[in-house]
Motif scaffolding. Structure first.
Motif, PDB file in Angstrom:
ATOM      1  N   ALA A   1      -7.240 -35.035   1.795  1.00 27.52           N
ATOM      2  CA  ALA A   1      -6.511 -36.198   0.728  1.00 27.52           C
ATOM      3  C   ALA A   1      -6.387 -37.584   1.554  1.00 27.52           C
ATOM      4  N   VAL A   2      -6.413 -38.073   2.854  1.00 22.05           N
ATOM      5  CA  VAL A   2      -6.248 -39.371   3.374  1.00 22.05           C
ATOM      6  C   VAL A   2      -7.574 -40.068   3.809  1.00 22.05           C
ATOM      7  N   ASN A   3      -8.912 -38.728   3.981  1.00 25.02           N
ATOM      8  CA  ASN A   3      -9.934 -39.573   3.545  1.00 25.02           C
ATOM      9  C   ASN A   3     -10.203 -39.829   2.358  1.00 25.02           C
ATOM     10  N   TYR A   4     -10.166 -39.274   0.785  1.00 27.26           N
ATOM     11  CA  TYR A   4     -10.447 -39.953  -0.298  1.00 27.26           C
ATOM     12  C   TYR A   4      -9.592 -40.970  -0.683  1.00 27.26           C
ATOM     13  N   ILE A   5      -8.252 -41.055  -0.458  1.00 25.01           N
ATOM     14  CA  ILE A   5      -7.456 -42.058  -0.322  1.00 25.01           C
ATOM     15  C   ILE A   5      -8.277 -43.622   0.451  1.00 25.01           C
ATOM     16  N   LEU A   6      -7.904 -42.874   1.914  1.00 25.49           N
ATOM     17  CA  LEU A   6      -8.760 -43.875   2.658  1.00 25.49           C
ATOM     18  C   LEU A   6     -10.399 -45.150   1.571  1.00 25.49           C
ATOM     19  N   TYR A   7     -11.471 -43.715   1.433  1.00 23.50           N
ATOM     20  CA  TYR A   7     -11.837 -44.358   0.337  1.00 23.50           C
ATOM     21  C   TYR A   7     -11.754 -45.024  -0.692  1.00 23.50           C
ATOM     22  N   LEU A   8     -10.838 -44.524  -1.308  1.00 22.03           N
ATOM     23  CA  LEU A   8     -10.564 -45.115  -2.685  1.00 22.03           C
ATOM     24  C   LEU A   8     -10.097 -46.755  -2.434  1.00 22.03           C
ATOM     25  N   TRP A   9      -9.447 -47.028  -0.991  1.00 28.41           N
ATOM     26  CA  TRP A   9      -8.773 -48.057  -1.004  1.00 28.41           C
ATOM     27  C   TRP A   9      -9.818 -48.871   0.128  1.00 28.41           C
ATOM     28  N   ARG A  10     -10.871 -48.394   0.566  1.00 30.56           N
ATOM     29  CA  ARG A  10     -11.355 -49.740   1.378  1.00 30.56           C
ATOM     30  C   ARG A  10     -13.521 -49.668   1.036  1.00 30.56           C
ATOM     31  N   GLY A  11     -13.070 -48.023   0.505  1.00 28.73           N
ATOM     32  CA  GLY A  11     -14.140 -48.496  -0.473  1.00 28.73           C
ATOM     33  C   GLY A  11     -15.166 -47.887   0.516  1.00 28.73           C
ATOM     34  N   LYS A  12     -15.392 -46.899   1.326  1.00 24.41           N
ATOM     35  CA  LYS A  12     -16.005 -47.017   2.694  1.00 24.41           C
ATOM     36  C   LYS A  12     -15.117 -45.404   3.133  1.00 24.41           C
ATOM     37  N   TRP A  13     -16.069 -44.863   3.942  1.00 19.45           N
ATOM     38  CA  TRP A  13     -15.226 -43.710   4.840  1.00 19.45           C
ATOM     39  C   TRP A  13     -14.656 -44.556   6.457  1.00 19.45           C
ATOM     40  N   LEU A  14     -13.662 -43.444   6.729  1.00 20.87           N
ATOM     41  CA  LEU A  14     -13.626 -43.865   8.469  1.00 20.87           C
ATOM     42  C   LEU A  14     -14.115 -43.279   9.129  1.00 20.87           C
ATOM     43  N   GLN A  15     -15.266 -42.757   9.524  1.00 22.54           N
ATOM     44  CA  GLN A  15     -16.072 -42.244   9.938  1.00 22.54           C
ATOM     45  C   GLN A  15     -15.802 -41.231  10.906  1.00 22.54           C
ATOM     46  N   TRP A  16     -14.961 -41.688  12.377  1.00 23.35           N
ATOM     47  CA  TRP A  16     -14.395 -40.602  13.349  1.00 23.35           C
ATOM     48  C   TRP A  16     -13.584 -39.707  12.249  1.00 23.35           C
ATOM     49  N   LEU A  17     -12.358 -40.248  11.111  1.00 17.23           N
ATOM     50  CA  LEU A  17     -11.683 -39.329  10.651  1.00 17.23           C
ATOM     51  C   LEU A  17     -12.608 -37.968   9.993  1.00 17.23           C
ATOM     52  N   LEU A  18     -13.418 -39.046   9.068  1.00 17.52           N
ATOM     53  CA  LEU A  18     -14.506 -37.448   8.439  1.00 17.52           C
ATOM     54  C   LEU A  18     -14.747 -36.523   9.116  1.00 17.52           C
ATOM     55  N   ASN A  19     -15.678 -36.958  10.374  1.00 16.75           N
ATOM     56  CA  ASN A  19     -16.440 -36.182  11.627  1.00 16.75           C
ATOM     57  C   ASN A  19     -15.056 -34.949  11.803  1.00 16.75           C
ATOM     58  N   PHE A  20     -14.157 -35.859  12.175  1.00  9.44           N
ATOM     59  CA  PHE A  20     -13.350 -34.731  12.774  1.00  9.44           C
ATOM     60  C   PHE A  20     -12.976 -33.541  11.594  1.00  9.44           C
ATOM     61  N   THR A  21     -12.696 -34.118  10.320  1.00  9.04           N
ATOM     62  CA  THR A  21     -12.455 -32.638   9.171  1.00  9.04           C
ATOM     63  C   THR A  21     -13.322 -32.093   9.032  1.00  9.04           C
ATOM     64  N   ALA A  22     -14.624 -32.615   8.581  1.00  7.24           N
ATOM     65  CA  ALA A  22     -15.705 -31.627   8.902  1.00  7.24           C
ATOM     66  C   ALA A  22     -15.530 -30.832  10.001  1.00  7.24           C
ATOM     67  N   ILE A  23     -15.768 -31.125  10.936  1.00  6.58           N
ATOM     68  CA  ILE A  23     -16.014 -29.931  11.984  1.00  6.58           C
ATOM     69  C   ILE A  23     -14.807 -28.992  11.606  1.00  6.58           C
ATOM     70  N   GLY A  24     -13.328 -29.249  11.573  1.00  2.15           N
ATOM     71  CA  GLY A  24     -12.054 -28.939  11.020  1.00  2.15           C
ATOM     72  C   GLY A  24     -12.658 -27.990   9.765  1.00  2.15           C
ATOM     73  N   ILE A  25     -13.609 -28.178   8.325  1.00  2.00           N
ATOM     74  CA  ILE A  25     -13.460 -27.754   7.737  1.00  2.00           C
ATOM     75  C   ILE A  25     -14.643 -26.673   7.845  1.00  2.00           C
ATOM     76  N   ILE A  26     -15.516 -27.117   7.913  1.00  2.00           N
ATOM     77  CA  ILE A  26     -16.560 -26.408   8.401  1.00  2.00           C
ATOM     78  C   ILE A  26     -16.475 -24.869   8.828  1.00  2.00           C
ATOM     79  N   SER A  27     -16.035 -24.905  10.561  1.00  2.00           N
ATOM     80  CA  SER A  27     -15.628 -23.965  11.275  1.00  2.00           C
ATOM     81  C   SER A  27     -14.338 -23.030  10.759  1.00  2.00           C
ATOM     82  N   TYR A  28     -13.251 -24.061  10.132  1.00  2.00           N
ATOM     83  CA  TYR A  28     -12.338 -23.100  10.156  1.00  2.00           C
ATOM     84  C   TYR A  28     -12.889 -22.499   8.712  1.00  2.00           C
TER      85      TYR A  28
END
Length: 191
Positions: free
Chosen positions: A50-77
């Motif tokens: 949700a935070v990633n999506y909100i930041l993307y809507l607000w900034r128009g781009k992704w916050l890459q370190w947060l996106l990487n952290f999230t991706a690693i977590g959701i794939i792993s779990y």
């Protein structure tokens, strides 16, 4: 990415956070405050999505370190759900709660399809911090009280060790996969 689609995902993920916290709040009550950052799984990743999506809507781009952290977590779990819950039910018998948790994890894990195209390379220090977090979490979940199944002694020693090794391998492998993917993409673009 369509705004309405992201808003729907934000609402879904915030609902998942609220629903998960009705169960997982006990983990925070029973764990010292200084370990709280290592406690959540089920409420954390929908929240981060949700935070990633909100930041993307607000900034128009992704916050890459947060996106990487999230991706690693959701794939792993997500992958770990197919290891943990079947082995847990093998030892303790079938449980609807555990079966439901597989689908719960897959619901937020399937959102890798949304964020994967946007995951880009980050500085090596970002990957080092992400790896340090996951290694610390894995060790604390196995040898401390951050993981409720461990805290309540619901797992045999064999299962604890098997799960510990499996999640360690998954976290490292997914992180290396993302790094390698970005490196291979960079080589293709320069060739």
């Amino acid at each position: 990415m369509k705004r309405k689609y992201l808003i729907a995902l934000i609402v879904l993920n915030l609902f998942m956070v609220a629903a998960a916290m009705t169960i997982d709040y006990r983990d925070f009550i029973e764990t010292p405050v200084y370990l709280w950052i290592f406690v959540p799984i089920c409420p954390l990743y929908p929240f981060l999505l949700a935070v990633n999506y909100i930041l993307y809507l607000w900034r128009g781009k992704w916050l890459q370190w947060l996106l990487n952290f999230t991706a690693i977590g959701i794939i792993s779990y997500s992958l770990m759900a197919f290891v943990f819950y079947p082995l847990y039910m093998y030892e303790n018998g079938f449980g609807w709660y555990e079966l439901g948790n597989i689908f719960w994890v897959l619901l937020y894990g399937s959102q890798i399809c949304v964020i994967w195209p946007a995951v880009r390379r980050i500085h090596w220090s970002g990957y080092a911090l992400i790896l340090a977090y996951f290694l610390a979490k894995d060790f604390l979940d196995r040898f401390s009280i951050t993981y409720s199944y461990q805290r309540y002694s619901l797992l045999s020693d064999w299962l604890q060790n098997t799960l510990f090794i499996a999640i360690l391998i998954l976290h490292i492998a997914v992180l290396l996969f993302i790094i390698k993917r970005d490196y291979a993409k960079k080589l293709r673009n320069t060739a």
